[in-house]
Every structure is written in structure tokens, then in C-alpha cells.
Scaffold this motif. Structure first.
Motif, PDB file in Angstrom:
ATOM      1  N   LYS A 140      48.548 -83.029 -49.138  1.00 29.18           N
ATOM      2  CA  LYS A 140      47.234 -82.382 -48.994  1.00 29.18           C
ATOM      3  C   LYS A 140      47.311 -80.943 -49.510  1.00 29.18           C
ATOM      4  O   LYS A 140      46.413 -80.492 -50.227  1.00 29.18           O
ATOM      5  CB  LYS A 140      46.811 -82.411 -47.516  1.00 29.18           C
ATOM      6  CG  LYS A 140      45.547 -81.639 -47.215  1.00 29.18           C
ATOM      7  CD  LYS A 140      44.311 -82.413 -47.597  1.00 29.18           C
ATOM      8  CE  LYS A 140      43.059 -81.750 -47.052  1.00 29.18           C
ATOM      9  NZ  LYS A 140      42.327 -80.958 -47.983  1.00 29.18           N
ATOM     10  N   GLN A 176      49.355 -79.751 -51.729  1.00 35.65           N
ATOM     11  CA  GLN A 176      49.487 -79.792 -53.188  1.00 35.65           C
ATOM     12  C   GLN A 176      48.149 -80.096 -53.847  1.00 35.65           C
ATOM     13  O   GLN A 176      47.770 -79.458 -54.838  1.00 35.65           O
ATOM     14  CB  GLN A 176      50.524 -80.822 -53.608  1.00 35.65           C
ATOM     15  CG  GLN A 176      50.740 -80.831 -55.110  1.00 35.65           C
ATOM     16  CD  GLN A 176      51.815 -81.804 -55.541  1.00 35.65           C
ATOM     17  OE1 GLN A 176      52.198 -82.684 -54.803  1.00 35.65           O
ATOM     18  NE2 GLN A 176      52.291 -81.632 -56.753  1.00 35.65           N
ATOM     19  N   GLN A 177      47.413 -81.046 -53.302  1.00 33.57           N
ATOM     20  CA  GLN A 177      46.104 -81.400 -53.852  1.00 33.57           C
ATOM     21  C   GLN A 177      45.162 -80.191 -53.800  1.00 33.57           C
ATOM     22  O   GLN A 177      44.488 -79.879 -54.788  1.00 33.57           O
ATOM     23  CB  GLN A 177      45.519 -82.563 -53.057  1.00 33.57           C
ATOM     24  CG  GLN A 177      44.182 -83.038 -53.554  1.00 33.57           C
ATOM     25  CD  GLN A 177      43.631 -84.170 -52.698  1.00 33.57           C
ATOM     26  OE1 GLN A 177      44.032 -84.365 -51.547  1.00 33.57           O
ATOM     27  NE2 GLN A 177      42.704 -84.918 -53.246  1.00 33.57           N
ATOM     28  N   ASP A 178      45.121 -79.502 -52.665  1.00 34.28           N
ATOM     29  CA  ASP A 178      44.258 -78.327 -52.524  1.00 34.28           C
ATOM     30  C   ASP A 178      44.675 -77.224 -53.489  1.00 34.28           C
ATOM     31  O   ASP A 178      43.831 -76.579 -54.113  1.00 34.28           O
ATOM     32  CB  ASP A 178      44.287 -77.792 -51.090  1.00 34.28           C
ATOM     33  CG  ASP A 178      43.628 -78.730 -50.106  1.00 34.28           C
ATOM     34  OD1 ASP A 178      42.894 -79.647 -50.532  1.00 34.28           O
ATOM     35  OD2 ASP A 178      43.852 -78.549 -48.888  1.00 34.28           O
ATOM     36  N   TYR A 179      45.976 -77.006 -53.611  1.00 36.50           N
ATOM     37  CA  TYR A 179      46.497 -75.974 -54.504  1.00 36.50           C
ATOM     38  C   TYR A 179      46.096 -76.254 -55.951  1.00 36.50           C
ATOM     39  O   TYR A 179      45.589 -75.367 -56.648  1.00 36.50           O
ATOM     40  CB  TYR A 179      48.017 -75.886 -54.371  1.00 36.50           C
ATOM     41  CG  TYR A 179      48.675 -75.004 -55.398  1.00 36.50           C
ATOM     42  CD1 TYR A 179      48.581 -73.618 -55.317  1.00 36.50           C
ATOM     43  CD2 TYR A 179      49.395 -75.552 -56.457  1.00 36.50           C
ATOM     44  CE1 TYR A 179      49.181 -72.800 -56.261  1.00 36.50           C
ATOM     45  CE2 TYR A 179      50.000 -74.742 -57.397  1.00 36.50           C
ATOM     46  CZ  TYR A 179      49.888 -73.367 -57.292  1.00 36.50           C
ATOM     47  OH  TYR A 179      50.483 -72.575 -58.238  1.00 36.50           O
ATOM     48  N   LEU A 180      46.289 -77.475 -56.401  1.00 39.52           N
ATOM     49  CA  LEU A 180      45.951 -77.831 -57.785  1.00 39.52           C
ATOM     50  C   LEU A 180      44.459 -77.692 -58.048  1.00 39.52           C
ATOM     51  O   LEU A 180      44.051 -77.171 -59.093  1.00 39.52           O
ATOM     52  CB  LEU A 180      46.423 -79.249 -58.105  1.00 39.52           C
ATOM     53  CG  LEU A 180      47.938 -79.427 -58.190  1.00 39.52           C
ATOM     54  CD1 LEU A 180      48.292 -80.897 -58.354  1.00 39.52           C
ATOM     55  CD2 LEU A 180      48.515 -78.608 -59.326  1.00 39.52           C
ATOM     56  N   ARG A 181      43.625 -78.119 -57.100  1.00 35.61           N
ATOM     57  CA  ARG A 181      42.172 -78.002 -57.260  1.00 35.61           C
ATOM     58  C   ARG A 181      41.777 -76.528 -57.369  1.00 35.61           C
ATOM     59  O   ARG A 181      41.023 -76.142 -58.273  1.00 35.61           O
ATOM     60  CB  ARG A 181      41.444 -78.655 -56.083  1.00 35.61           C
ATOM     61  CG  ARG A 181      39.921 -78.576 -56.182  1.00 35.61           C
ATOM     62  CD  ARG A 181      39.212 -79.110 -54.942  1.00 35.61           C
ATOM     63  NE  ARG A 181      39.753 -78.612 -53.694  1.00 35.61           N
ATOM     64  CZ  ARG A 181      39.535 -77.373 -53.196  1.00 35.61           C
ATOM     65  NH1 ARG A 181      38.795 -76.523 -53.869  1.00 35.61           N
ATOM     66  NH2 ARG A 181      40.060 -77.005 -52.048  1.00 35.61           N
ATOM     67  N   GLN A 182      42.303 -75.699 -56.483  1.00 28.51           N
ATOM     68  CA  GLN A 182      41.970 -74.273 -56.505  1.00 28.51           C
ATOM     69  C   GLN A 182      42.453 -73.617 -57.805  1.00 28.51           C
ATOM     70  O   GLN A 182      41.755 -72.769 -58.373  1.00 28.51           O
ATOM     71  CB  GLN A 182      42.591 -73.560 -55.307  1.00 28.51           C
ATOM     72  CG  GLN A 182      41.931 -73.937 -53.996  1.00 28.51           C
ATOM     73  CD  GLN A 182      42.719 -73.454 -52.787  1.00 28.51           C
ATOM     74  OE1 GLN A 182      43.823 -72.939 -52.902  1.00 28.51           O
ATOM     75  NE2 GLN A 182      42.139 -73.643 -51.604  1.00 28.51           N
ATOM     76  N   GLN A 183      43.629 -73.994 -58.273  1.00 24.06           N
ATOM     77  CA  GLN A 183      44.155 -73.403 -59.508  1.00 24.06           C
ATOM     78  C   GLN A 183      43.305 -73.791 -60.705  1.00 24.06           C
ATOM     79  O   GLN A 183      43.045 -72.969 -61.586  1.00 24.06           O
ATOM     80  CB  GLN A 183      45.616 -73.820 -59.725  1.00 24.06           C
ATOM     81  CG  GLN A 183      46.580 -73.153 -58.758  1.00 24.06           C
ATOM     82  CD  GLN A 183      46.498 -71.647 -58.813  1.00 24.06           C
ATOM     83  OE1 GLN A 183      45.890 -71.002 -57.975  1.00 24.06           O
ATOM     84  NE2 GLN A 183      47.116 -71.057 -59.799  1.00 24.06           N
ATOM     85  N   MET A 184      42.847 -75.028 -60.762  1.00 22.35           N
ATOM     86  CA  MET A 184      42.011 -75.462 -61.881  1.00 22.35           C
ATOM     87  C   MET A 184      40.673 -74.720 -61.875  1.00 22.35           C
ATOM     88  O   MET A 184      40.186 -74.293 -62.927  1.00 22.35           O
ATOM     89  CB  MET A 184      41.782 -76.981 -61.838  1.00 22.35           C
ATOM     90  CG  MET A 184      43.055 -77.778 -62.088  1.00 22.35           C
ATOM     91  SD  MET A 184      43.899 -77.326 -63.615  1.00 22.35           S
ATOM     92  CE  MET A 184      42.730 -77.878 -64.822  1.00 22.35           C
ATOM     93  N   GLU A 185      40.081 -74.550 -60.696  1.00 22.11           N
ATOM     94  CA  GLU A 185      38.832 -73.793 -60.598  1.00 22.11           C
ATOM     95  C   GLU A 185      39.056 -72.346 -61.043  1.00 22.11           C
ATOM     96  O   GLU A 185      38.266 -71.780 -61.801  1.00 22.11           O
ATOM     97  CB  GLU A 185      38.306 -73.815 -59.160  1.00 22.11           C
ATOM     98  CG  GLU A 185      37.760 -75.157 -58.724  1.00 22.11           C
ATOM     99  CD  GLU A 185      37.400 -75.209 -57.252  1.00 22.11           C
ATOM    100  OE1 GLU A 185      37.496 -74.164 -56.560  1.00 22.11           O
ATOM    101  OE2 GLU A 185      37.025 -76.298 -56.786  1.00 22.11           O
ATOM    102  N   SER A 186      40.129 -71.775 -60.566  1.00 22.50           N
ATOM    103  CA  SER A 186      40.452 -70.386 -60.902  1.00 22.50           C
ATOM    104  C   SER A 186      40.686 -70.228 -62.402  1.00 22.50           C
ATOM    105  O   SER A 186      40.193 -69.271 -63.017  1.00 22.50           O
ATOM    106  CB  SER A 186      41.682 -69.954 -60.107  1.00 22.50           C
ATOM    107  OG  SER A 186      42.026 -68.627 -60.394  1.00 22.50           O
TER     108      SER A 186
END
Length: 127
Positions: free
Chosen positions: A90, A92-102
Motif C-alpha cells: 500500500k 509503495q502504491q501510494d508513493y508511486l501515485r504521488q510521484q507520478m502526479e508530482s
């Protein structure tokens, strides 16, 4: 010790070691960023219109890089503290989503800044 339902155990000493390693890496990075920012400030001393634009882009890029490293350190600290595999996934999933948005927002911001710098340089070179 943390144990998940599959019997996977992370010893407390391993967690402590990992947390200390993340903290040490964080301090080394912060020291590096301080030196880098001082070097960037020194190089800005003799800026022209184009150099000013490039400086703005460089500052943004440096700021964005720092934000990404901060996020990576926070992610590493959260992973070290995770209690089980599910929470790690979870995180890792949140981190990747936030990084892509950023990254998307930062790419737009850098593009706008670079465009403005080129326009300003073109305006300042007109007779």
C-alpha cells in the motif's frame, strides 16, 4: 518483532539498523544539498537575461529534485516501519501515485518557466 500472517519476521535490530541507515543517508543528502545550493548561488552572481532564465529553471529543477528525494526518504522511513507485506505494498502504491502526479505538475511548471525565460531573453535582445 513484527510478524505478518505468513510468518515473515523483521527483527527489531534490522529495523533499527535500517532506520539509522536512512537517517545517515538523509543527513549526507542534506549536507550535499546545502553545498549545491551555495554553489548555485555563487554561480548566479553575473547573470544576464538568459542566465536569469536558466537560473530560474535550474532552481526549480533543484527544488524538484530535493522534493523527490525528500519523498523517497519519507517512503523509505515508512517502509522500514511497515508491519507487514500488505502495508508495504500500500505504501509503495501510494508513493508511486504521488510521484507520478508530482512529476506531471513539475514538468508543466518547468516547461512554463523555460518558455518564459526564452521569451524574456528574446525581448531583452530586441533593439
Amino acid at each position: 518483532m513484527a510478524t505478518d500472517k505468513n510468518g515473515f519476521e523483521i527483527p527489531d535490530q534490522m529495523r533499527d539498523f535500517a532506520e539509522k541507515s536512512v537517517d545517515q543517508a538523509r543527513k549526507a543528502f542534506d549536507d550535499f544539498m546545502d553545498v549545491t545550493q551555495k554553489a548555485v548561488s555563487t554561480a548566479e552572481g553575473s547573470a544576464t537575461a538568459m542566465q536569469t532564465g536558466a537560473t530560474d529553471v535550474n532552481r526549480k529543477a533543484l527544488s524538484f529534485a530535493e522534493e523527490h528525494v525528500d519523498a523517497a526518504f519519507k517512503f523509505a522511513q515508512d517502509i522500514v516501519k511497515a508491519k507487514d507485506i500488505e502495508s508495504m505494498m500500500k505504501l509503495q502504491q501510494d508513493y508511486l501515485r504521488q510521484q507520478m502526479e508530482s512529476l506531471g505538475e513539475q514538468a508543466r511548471d518547468i516547461s512554463e518557466t523555460a518558455t518564459k525565460a526564452a521569451q524574456d531573453a528574446a525581448e531583452s535582445s530586441k533593439p
